[in-house]
Scaffold this motif. Sequence first.
Motif, PDB file in Angstrom:
ATOM      1  N   UNK A  60     -27.176 -73.457   4.099  1.00  0.00           N
ATOM      2  CA  UNK A  60     -28.600 -73.434   4.440  1.00  0.00           C
ATOM      3  C   UNK A  60     -29.376 -73.918   3.229  1.00  0.00           C
ATOM      4  N   UNK A  61     -30.250 -74.879   3.443  1.00  0.00           N
ATOM      5  CA  UNK A  61     -31.017 -75.448   2.337  1.00  0.00           C
ATOM      6  C   UNK A  61     -32.021 -74.419   1.816  1.00  0.00           C
ATOM      7  N   UNK A  62     -32.018 -74.216   0.503  1.00  0.00           N
ATOM      8  CA  UNK A  62     -32.928 -73.255  -0.109  1.00  0.00           C
ATOM      9  C   UNK A  62     -33.249 -73.669  -1.526  1.00  0.00           C
ATOM     10  N   UNK A  63     -33.642 -72.717  -2.335  1.00  0.00           N
ATOM     11  CA  UNK A  63     -33.969 -72.995  -3.726  1.00  0.00           C
ATOM     12  C   UNK A  63     -33.326 -71.956  -4.631  1.00  0.00           C
ATOM     13  N   UNK A  64     -33.093 -72.364  -5.878  1.00  0.00           N
ATOM     14  CA  UNK A  64     -32.510 -71.494  -6.890  1.00  0.00           C
ATOM     15  C   UNK A  64     -33.427 -71.509  -8.104  1.00  0.00           C
ATOM     16  N   UNK A 105     -30.354 -65.436 -11.959  1.00  0.00           N
ATOM     17  CA  UNK A 105     -30.495 -66.390 -10.873  1.00  0.00           C
ATOM     18  C   UNK A 105     -31.182 -65.716  -9.694  1.00  0.00           C
ATOM     19  N   UNK A 106     -32.030 -66.467  -9.001  1.00  0.00           N
ATOM     20  CA  UNK A 106     -32.579 -66.051  -7.711  1.00  0.00           C
ATOM     21  C   UNK A 106     -32.239 -67.118  -6.687  1.00  0.00           C
ATOM     22  N   UNK A 107     -31.800 -66.679  -5.522  1.00  0.00           N
ATOM     23  CA  UNK A 107     -31.417 -67.591  -4.445  1.00  0.00           C
ATOM     24  C   UNK A 107     -32.298 -67.290  -3.230  1.00  0.00           C
ATOM     25  N   UNK A 108     -33.054 -68.263  -2.798  1.00  0.00           N
ATOM     26  CA  UNK A 108     -33.982 -68.055  -1.687  1.00  0.00           C
ATOM     27  C   UNK A 108     -33.670 -69.059  -0.586  1.00  0.00           C
ATOM     28  N   UNK A 109     -33.228 -68.552   0.571  1.00  0.00           N
ATOM     29  CA  UNK A 109     -33.023 -69.421   1.736  1.00  0.00           C
ATOM     30  C   UNK A 109     -33.315 -68.606   2.997  1.00  0.00           C
ATOM     31  N   UNK A 110     -33.931 -69.302   3.958  1.00  0.00           N
ATOM     32  CA  UNK A 110     -34.452 -68.650   5.163  1.00  0.00           C
ATOM     33  C   UNK A 110     -35.277 -67.438   4.736  1.00  0.00           C
ATOM     34  N   UNK A 111     -35.012 -66.267   5.299  1.00  0.00           N
ATOM     35  CA  UNK A 111     -35.773 -65.065   4.938  1.00  0.00           C
ATOM     36  C   UNK A 111     -35.060 -64.230   3.883  1.00  0.00           C
ATOM     37  N   UNK A 112     -34.008 -64.781   3.286  1.00  0.00           N
ATOM     38  CA  UNK A 112     -33.223 -64.030   2.303  1.00  0.00           C
ATOM     39  C   UNK A 112     -33.672 -64.348   0.884  1.00  0.00           C
ATOM     40  N   UNK A 113     -33.685 -63.329   0.040  1.00  0.00           N
ATOM     41  CA  UNK A 113     -33.900 -63.511  -1.392  1.00  0.00           C
ATOM     42  C   UNK A 113     -32.816 -62.715  -2.120  1.00  0.00           C
TER      43      UNK A 113
END
Length: 227
Positions: A60-64, A105-113
Motif C-alpha cells: 500500500x502506497x504511503x509515506x515514511x 521511523x513513522x510509517x503512514x498508509x491508509x488509516x494506519x500510523x
Amino acid sequence: MKKITFLLSLILYALAGISQTYVISDLSTLSDQYTVDKSGKSGFIVPNIDGSPYLNDDFIVGEVIVEDSIRFELIPLRYNIYNDKMEFKNKNSQVLELGNSTSRYQFHFEDFLFCNQMYSEDGQSKQGILELLVDGQVKLFKKYNIELQPAARAIGFQEATPDRFVQKEEQYLLAVGKEIPYVFGNPKKLLPVLEKIKPEVNSYVKTQKLKLRSEKDLIVLIQYCNQ
C-alpha cells in the motif's frame, strides 16, 4: 542486519537543528535493508504454509518519516507481523525491509500510523513496530501478533494440517508523557493510572458505558483523558 548507514548518519547530522522536513522519493537511498526477493514476493513465505504473516498482503502506497526530519513519499509499504518488520519497494521494485533500529521511523498508509518503538512487556524492554491509535499526553498503542504453528499429522478422524500462520490476540500499550509504552494486561488496571490525569475518569466510563476490552471504547477513553 545493520542498523543504519553512514549516509543516513551524515544526513541526519546535517539536518540537526533544522525544523524543515526534507522530502525524498526513494527510501532505499538512506537505510541499510535486507533484500527479500527481487521478484516482489517475500522470501519469508515458504510454500505450503497456510495463512499470511502480513497485515496487508499487497503493498500500500504511503509515506515514511525518519527522525521527524526526512519524509519519503509514495513508498509501497507492507507490514510483516510475524517478523515484526516493515517491508517496502524501491524504485527497482526490489522488496526490502527496515530493521528495528534505534532511529525513529513513522510509517503512514491508509488509516494506519506505525512507528518503531521501545516498549515494555512484563518488565522487559523490547523493540518493535507499534500502531499509534491515540496521540497526545496519553498515548495508546497496539501490537499485532502472529505465530507460526507447526504441521500436525492426521490422527483418527482429524485431518493433517500444514504449517500455518495464526493471528494471536493484539496487545494494547499505554504511555504517559515521555515514558516508554508498556503492555497492560487487564484494562481495569488502567483506571488508577488515568485517574491521576483525569480524576473523573471512573464516572466517565460509567456514564458513557464504556467497555474497556473494546478497542473503540479504549480510544474514546484515552481521547477523553487528553482533553
